[in-house]
Design a protein around this motif. Structure first.
Motif, PDB file in Angstrom:
ATOM      1  N   SER A  63     -21.725 -16.945 -40.243  1.00  0.00           N
ATOM      2  CA  SER A  63     -21.417 -18.298 -40.001  1.00  0.00           C
ATOM      3  C   SER A  63     -23.106 -18.608 -39.802  1.00  0.00           C
ATOM      4  CB  SER A  63     -21.278 -18.968 -38.264  1.00  0.00           C
ATOM      5  OG  SER A  63     -19.864 -18.447 -38.195  1.00  0.00           O
ATOM      6  N   SER A  97     -22.491 -25.321 -37.580  1.00  0.00           N
ATOM      7  CA  SER A  97     -21.039 -24.393 -38.392  1.00  0.00           C
ATOM      8  C   SER A  97     -21.220 -24.141 -39.306  1.00  0.00           C
ATOM      9  CB  SER A  97     -20.044 -25.232 -37.817  1.00  0.00           C
ATOM     10  OG  SER A  97     -19.686 -26.727 -38.274  1.00  0.00           O
ATOM     11  N   SER A 156     -12.573 -22.602 -40.321  1.00  0.00           N
ATOM     12  CA  SER A 156     -11.787 -23.614 -39.590  1.00  0.00           C
ATOM     13  C   SER A 156     -12.383 -22.938 -38.377  1.00  0.00           C
ATOM     14  CB  SER A 156     -10.914 -23.598 -39.833  1.00  0.00           C
ATOM     15  OG  SER A 156     -10.265 -22.468 -39.414  1.00  0.00           O
ATOM     16  N   ALA A 157     -11.942 -23.871 -37.290  1.00  0.00           N
ATOM     17  CA  ALA A 157     -11.843 -23.600 -36.150  1.00  0.00           C
ATOM     18  C   ALA A 157     -11.245 -21.790 -35.872  1.00  0.00           C
ATOM     19  CB  ALA A 157     -11.548 -24.401 -34.899  1.00  0.00           C
ATOM     20  N   GLY A 191     -15.834 -24.062 -33.224  1.00  0.00           N
ATOM     21  CA  GLY A 191     -15.425 -24.163 -33.075  1.00  0.00           C
ATOM     22  C   GLY A 191     -14.342 -24.786 -31.270  1.00  0.00           C
TER      23      GLY A 191
END
Length: 437
Positions: free
Chosen positions: A26, A31, A36-37, A96
Motif C-alpha cells: 500500500s 489506501s 479491498s479491506a 480497511g
C-alpha cells in the motif's frame, strides 16, 4: 507451445501475487485504489511495556487505562470528539477499518526486564510497533531493542533528555523532556518572586532517585539554577523504592535551603513528604518533577499533607476551562476507571493517537513506512487533550511542540497555577510551617 504455456503461467502467478499483496504494497498517505479491506488484517497488534506489577504498578495501571481508552475510541469510531481517527467509522480507515489490539509487557520498572519484554513482543507476538515505557531507564533499554530490531517505538511519557541523543532512527518521543521541565521550575519561581516580593528565597535543595530520571533532573536543575541565579545548597540522591529516607531528609534540613525540588516515584514521594513532616522540615515551596507527585494514589496516600505541594505537569483537568475536549475525555475516563486522568494517563492516551495516526497515514504495516509517516507527523493542538501546540518530530525524534505547566494541590485537587495564561486559580505561597497547618 511450451513457451506460450510458461508465459501464461508466469502471468497468472504475477496477477495472483498482486491480488494477495498485503499492507506492505500500500502507498503511504492513503489506501491503494482497488485494494479491498480483505487485503489488511482485522487487528493490528501494538506492543506496550509498562510497570504493571511491583511498587510502581499504580502508575502502570494509570498508563494502561489511558492507552485502553484511546484504543476503544479509535476502534469504535463513534465518539463525537475532536481527536484523530475517532470519527472515521471505527478502526484505521486506510487499512480497511482494521482495529487496534494492545499486547502488554510488564517491565516491573526494571530496565533488563523492559528490554526482554520488548524483544518478546516484537519477535514472538509479532507486534507492528511499540509504546512505552514510562521509566526513562526502562525506555533506554527497550528502545535499544526496538532500534536493533528495526521497529517503530513511540515514547509518550519518559522525560530523560538523553533518550533522543543516541542517533536512533526508530525512536519518537511525544512528551517534552526534563531539560524543559527543569527550566520551567525556575521560570515559575521567578514569576512567583514577582507576585510575592521578598518571599521566594533563591536557595534550593534537590532530592532525587539515583537512576536516569533522577540524575537528569539533578543535572538540568543545577544547570538552570545557575542560569537563573539560584543557589543549589545540596543535592541528595537515593535508591528508588528505598524503605527509609530519614538520613536524606536530615541532610535536606541541615542545608538551610528554602525550596525543594524533588524527583521521586510514588513510594518515595509518599515517604518523603511524611518524613518532612515527622522531622519538621519546612520549605517555602516543594516542587515535584511529576512522577509520584501526580500519581492517582499520591493524594490518598498522604492526605491533607499534600496541600500546597507543586508539581510540573503536562496535563490537568482544569484545562477544560479553555479546552472543552479535556473535559469530554476526562469525564469518559472517570466513568470507566473511577478516577480522573493525570499527566501519566493523559500522555499515554496521546501517544496511542500519535502512533495510530502514523500507521493510518502509512496505510501499511511495513515498519519503514510507519517510520516515514512518524517523521512527517503534524497533529494540531486542537486535536490533543494536552496544552501543546501539537505534535511534530525533529530529526532526533523529539516532539518540538510540547510545553509544561505547573499545578498545585489545593483542597485535594490539582490546580493549574502556571503559566499565568493557563492558570485557573492563584498560586498559594509560601507553604505554612507544619506546626501551623
Amino acid at each position: 507451445m511450451r513457451r506460450v504455456i510458461a508465459i501464461l503461467a508466469a502471468a497468472v502467478i504475477a496477477i495472483t501475487g498482486c491480488v494477495q499483496q498485503g499492507p506492505a504494497g500500500s502507498a503511504p498517505g492513503g489506501s491503494q485504489p482497488g485494494v479491498s479491506a480483505a487485503a489488511f488484517p482485522k487487528e493490528i497488534a501494538l506492543g506496550a511495556v509498562y510497570p504493571l506489577t511491583g511498587s510502581q504498578a499504580p502508575t502502570g495501571i494509570d498508563l494502561k487505562n489511558g492507552i485502553d481508552l484511546a484504543v476503544e475510541l479509535i476502534n469504535s469510531g463513534k465518539a463525537d470528539f475532536n481527536l484523530p481517527l475517532v470519527k472515521d467509522g471505527g478502526g484505521l480507515k486506510n487499512l480497511g477499518g482494521a482495529k487496534l489490539k494492545i499486547v502488554y509487557g510488564d517491565s516491573q520498572a526494571d530496565p533488563q526486564k523492559g528490554q526482554s519484554e520488548t524483544e518478546r513482543l516484537i519477535t514472538s507476538e509479532k507486534v507492528t510497533a511499540m509504546l512505552g515505557a514510562y521509566n526513562s531507564a526502562v525506555t533506554a533499554t527497550a528502545s535499544q531493542a526496538a532500534e536493533r530490531l528495526a521497529i517503530p517505538f513511540v515514547n509518550p511519557e519518559s522525560s530523560s533528555p538523553t533518550l533522543v541523543t543516541n542517533g536512533y532512527k526508530w525512536f519518537f518521543r511525544s512528551t517534552p523532556d526534563d531539560s524543559m521541565f527543569a527550566e520551567n521550575f525556575f521560570q515559575f519561581l521567578d514569576d512567583a518572586a514577582k507576585k510575592f516580593p521578598g518571599k521566594v528565597t533563591k536557595k534550593v535543595a534537590i532530592l532525587h532517585t539515583d537512576d536516569l530520571f533522577g540524575s537528569d533532573v539533578n543535572k538540568f536543575s543545577r544547570q538552570f539554577a545557575e542560569q537563573y541565579k539560584y543557589e543549589v545548597l545540596t543535592d541528595v540522591a537515593y535508591k528508588a523504592n528505598t524503605p527509609d529516607l530519614g538520613s536524606e531528609i536530615q541532610r535536606l534540613k541541615a542545608s538551610g535551603a528554602s525550596i525543594l525540588i524533588e524527583a521521586s516515584y510514588l513510594p518515595d514521594a509518599t515517604l518523603a513528604i511524611k518524613g518532612l513532616k515527622q522531622q519538621d522540615v519546612n520549605f517555602q515551596g516543594v516542587l515535584g518533577m511529576d512522577a509520584g507527585f501526580v500519581d492517582t494514589k499520591f493524594i490518598p496516600n498522604v492526605g491533607k499533607d499534600t496541600e500546597g505541594l507543586i508539581s510540573r505537569e503536562v496535563w490537568a483537568k482544569d484545562l477544560s476551562a479553555k479546552k472543552p475536549l479535556v473535559k469530554q475525555v476526562n469525564d469518559l475516563f472517570k466513568s470507566k476507571f473511577g478516577t480522573d486522568m493525570n499527566g501519566s494517563s493523559a500522555r499515554a492516551f496521546t501517544g496511542v493517537f500519535v502512533l495510530a495516526d502514523a500507521i493510518n497515514r502509512a496505510a501499511s504495516l511495513e515498519p519503514a513506512k510507519i517510520q516515514a509517516a512518524l517523521q512527517k507527523t503534524d497533529i494540531k493542538g486542537e486535536q490533543l487533550i494536552m496544552p501543546w501546540d501539537g505534535v511534530s518530530f525533529d530529526a532526533r525524534g523529539q516532539n518540538t511542540k510540547g510545553r509544561g505547566i505547573m499545578v498545585q494541590i489545593q483542597k485535594g485537587e490539582y490546580i493549574t497555577v502556571w503559566p499565568i495564561e493557563l492558570a485557573s486559580k492563584d498560586l498559594i505561597w509560601p507553604l505554612p510551617e507544619w506546626s501551623k497547618r
